[in-house]
Design a protein around this motif. Structure first.
Motif, PDB file in Angstrom:
ATOM      1  N   GLY A  43       0.816  -1.216   0.000  1.00 47.57           N
ATOM      2  CA  GLY A  43       0.000   0.000   0.000  1.00 47.57           C
ATOM      3  C   GLY A  43       0.841   1.254   0.000  1.00 47.57           C
ATOM      4  N   ILE A  44       1.887   1.265   0.811  1.00 50.34           N
ATOM      5  CA  ILE A  44       2.770   2.433   0.866  1.00 50.34           C
ATOM      6  C   ILE A  44       3.404   2.675  -0.509  1.00 50.34           C
ATOM      7  CG2 ILE A  44       4.926   3.335   1.842  1.00 50.34           C
ATOM      8  CD1 ILE A  44       4.098   1.928   4.495  1.00 50.34           C
ATOM      9  N   ILE A  66      -3.312  14.614   7.445  1.00 50.51           N
ATOM     10  CA  ILE A  66      -4.274  13.808   8.192  1.00 50.51           C
ATOM     11  C   ILE A  66      -4.305  12.367   7.656  1.00 50.51           C
ATOM     12  CG2 ILE A  66      -6.364  14.287   6.846  1.00 50.51           C
ATOM     13  CD1 ILE A  66      -7.687  14.708   9.697  1.00 50.51           C
ATOM     14  N   LEU A  67      -3.901  12.175   6.406  1.00 49.32           N
ATOM     15  CA  LEU A  67      -3.873  10.832   5.818  1.00 49.32           C
ATOM     16  C   LEU A  67      -2.778   9.949   6.415  1.00 49.32           C
ATOM     17  CD1 LEU A  67      -4.486  11.675   2.047  1.00 49.32           C
ATOM     18  CD2 LEU A  67      -6.151  10.940   3.763  1.00 49.32           C
ATOM     19  N   LEU A  68      -1.871  10.527   7.193  1.00 48.94           N
ATOM     20  CA  LEU A  68      -0.822   9.744   7.855  1.00 48.94           C
ATOM     21  C   LEU A  68      -1.373   8.975   9.057  1.00 48.94           C
ATOM     22  CD1 LEU A  68       1.953  12.495   7.921  1.00 48.94           C
ATOM     23  CD2 LEU A  68       1.850  10.543   6.363  1.00 48.94           C
ATOM     24  N   PHE A  69      -2.434   9.474   9.639  1.00 54.19           N
ATOM     25  CA  PHE A  69      -2.920   8.932  10.910  1.00 54.19           C
ATOM     26  C   PHE A  69      -3.574   7.551  10.859  1.00 54.19           C
ATOM     27  CE2 PHE A  69      -2.554  13.482  11.835  1.00 54.19           C
ATOM     28  CZ  PHE A  69      -1.679  13.393  12.906  1.00 54.19           C
ATOM     29  N   PRO A  70      -4.334   7.194   9.819  1.00 51.92           N
ATOM     30  CA  PRO A  70      -4.933   5.854   9.842  1.00 51.92           C
ATOM     31  C   PRO A  70      -3.909   4.732  10.006  1.00 51.92           C
ATOM     32  CG  PRO A  70      -6.000   7.177   8.174  1.00 51.92           C
ATOM     33  CD  PRO A  70      -4.837   7.982   8.691  1.00 51.92           C
ATOM     34  N   LEU A  71      -2.774   4.827   9.317  1.00 58.81           N
ATOM     35  CA  LEU A  71      -1.735   3.802   9.453  1.00 58.81           C
ATOM     36  C   LEU A  71      -1.182   3.804  10.869  1.00 58.81           C
ATOM     37  CD1 LEU A  71       0.936   2.570   7.144  1.00 58.81           C
ATOM     38  CD2 LEU A  71       1.701   3.536   9.293  1.00 58.81           C
ATOM     39  N   LYS A  89      -7.246  -3.669   5.289  1.00 56.71           N
ATOM     40  CA  LYS A  89      -7.030  -2.448   6.069  1.00 56.71           C
ATOM     41  C   LYS A  89      -5.580  -2.002   5.945  1.00 56.71           C
ATOM     42  CE  LYS A  89     -10.524  -3.310   9.594  1.00 56.71           C
ATOM     43  NZ  LYS A  89     -10.744  -3.650  11.003  1.00 56.71           N
ATOM     44  N   ARG A  90      -4.668  -2.960   5.959  1.00 53.57           N
ATOM     45  CA  ARG A  90      -3.245  -2.626   5.855  1.00 53.57           C
ATOM     46  C   ARG A  90      -2.917  -1.958   4.525  1.00 53.57           C
ATOM     47  NH1 ARG A  90      -2.499  -8.206   8.147  1.00 53.57           N
ATOM     48  NH2 ARG A  90      -2.189  -7.858  10.367  1.00 53.57           N
ATOM     49  N   VAL A  91      -3.448  -2.485   3.434  1.00 55.35           N
ATOM     50  CA  VAL A  91      -3.126  -1.900   2.127  1.00 55.35           C
ATOM     51  C   VAL A  91      -3.787  -0.524   1.982  1.00 55.35           C
ATOM     52  CG1 VAL A  91      -4.972  -2.887   0.657  1.00 55.35           C
ATOM     53  CG2 VAL A  91      -2.705  -2.485  -0.297  1.00 55.35           C
ATOM     54  N   ILE A  92      -4.978  -0.342   2.527  1.00 54.46           N
ATOM     55  CA  ILE A  92      -5.646   0.965   2.447  1.00 54.46           C
ATOM     56  C   ILE A  92      -4.910   1.999   3.293  1.00 54.46           C
ATOM     57  CG2 ILE A  92      -7.743   2.232   3.095  1.00 54.46           C
ATOM     58  CD1 ILE A  92      -9.285  -0.360   2.242  1.00 54.46           C
ATOM     59  N   GLY A  94      -1.859   1.864   4.297  1.00 56.79           N
ATOM     60  CA  GLY A  94      -0.535   2.042   3.694  1.00 56.79           C
ATOM     61  C   GLY A  94      -0.583   2.960   2.487  1.00 56.79           C
ATOM     62  N   THR A  95      -1.608   2.815   1.650  1.00 54.62           N
ATOM     63  CA  THR A  95      -1.747   3.671   0.476  1.00 54.62           C
ATOM     64  C   THR A  95      -1.955   5.126   0.883  1.00 54.62           C
ATOM     65  OG1 THR A  95      -2.657   1.834  -0.812  1.00 54.62           O
ATOM     66  CG2 THR A  95      -3.077   4.057  -1.643  1.00 54.62           C
ATOM     67  N   LEU A  96      -2.824   5.343   1.854  1.00 51.32           N
ATOM     68  CA  LEU A  96      -3.047   6.707   2.343  1.00 51.32           C
ATOM     69  C   LEU A  96      -1.757   7.305   2.889  1.00 51.32           C
ATOM     70  CD1 LEU A  96      -6.467   6.226   4.185  1.00 51.32           C
ATOM     71  CD2 LEU A  96      -6.072   7.321   1.965  1.00 51.32           C
ATOM     72  N   TYR A  97      -1.031   6.511   3.678  1.00 55.42           N
ATOM     73  CA  TYR A  97       0.222   6.976   4.262  1.00 55.42           C
ATOM     74  C   TYR A  97       1.248   7.296   3.172  1.00 55.42           C
ATOM     75  CZ  TYR A  97       4.529   7.069   6.944  1.00 55.42           C
ATOM     76  OH  TYR A  97       5.718   7.454   7.491  1.00 55.42           O
ATOM     77  N   GLY A  98       1.441   6.375   2.242  1.00 60.07           N
ATOM     78  CA  GLY A  98       2.423   6.582   1.169  1.00 60.07           C
ATOM     79  C   GLY A  98       2.102   7.804   0.329  1.00 60.07           C
TER      80      GLY A  98
END
Length: 115
Positions: A43-44, A66-71, A89-92, A94-98
């Motif tokens: 995801g990242i 704010i997209l860093l926080f879910p991970l 959940k991990r890939v989602i 991770g994608t938001l974080y990346g």
């Protein structure tokens, strides 16, 4: 080239250069082959790629952080409690974080270069 050799080499390279744990239970599989990155690292990587494709065409505000926080929340809760996240959940997260990380990094670099 033999698929097994390509798979083994990609697993070695990602373990060495991406610092991914590559746990099978936290990874996706395709045609019986484990992805060389776990779901979160996949995801990242996807988030980095999307951001690099979009950043030149869009001006992001700092609120994207704010997209860093879910991970961070998902990983922290999983680490300190019995809660077990799943690969989707991990890939989602991770994608938001990346995406956020690369977008913010590009904005910082752009700001520094334009001073």
């Amino acid at each position: 080239m033999n698929r097994d050799i390509v798979w083994m080499r990609s697993m070695e390279l990602c373990a060495k250069y991406c610092s991914c744990h590559q746990k099978p239970e936290r990874s996706f599989f395709i045609y019986g082959y484990q992805f060389p990155l776990c779901a979160r690292c996949t995801g990242i990587a996807i988030g980095h790629i999307i951001a690099l494709l979009i950043v030149p065409f869009h001006k992001f505000k700092y609120s994207i952080s704010i997209l860093l926080f879910p991970l961070a929340i998902d990983g922290t809760i999983q680490y300190f409690t019995p809660y077990e996240s799943n690969n989707y959940k991990r890939v989602i997260t991770g994608t938001l974080y990346g995406f956020a990380f690369t977008s913010i990094s590009c904005r910082i670099i752009k700001t520094i270069l334009h001073k």
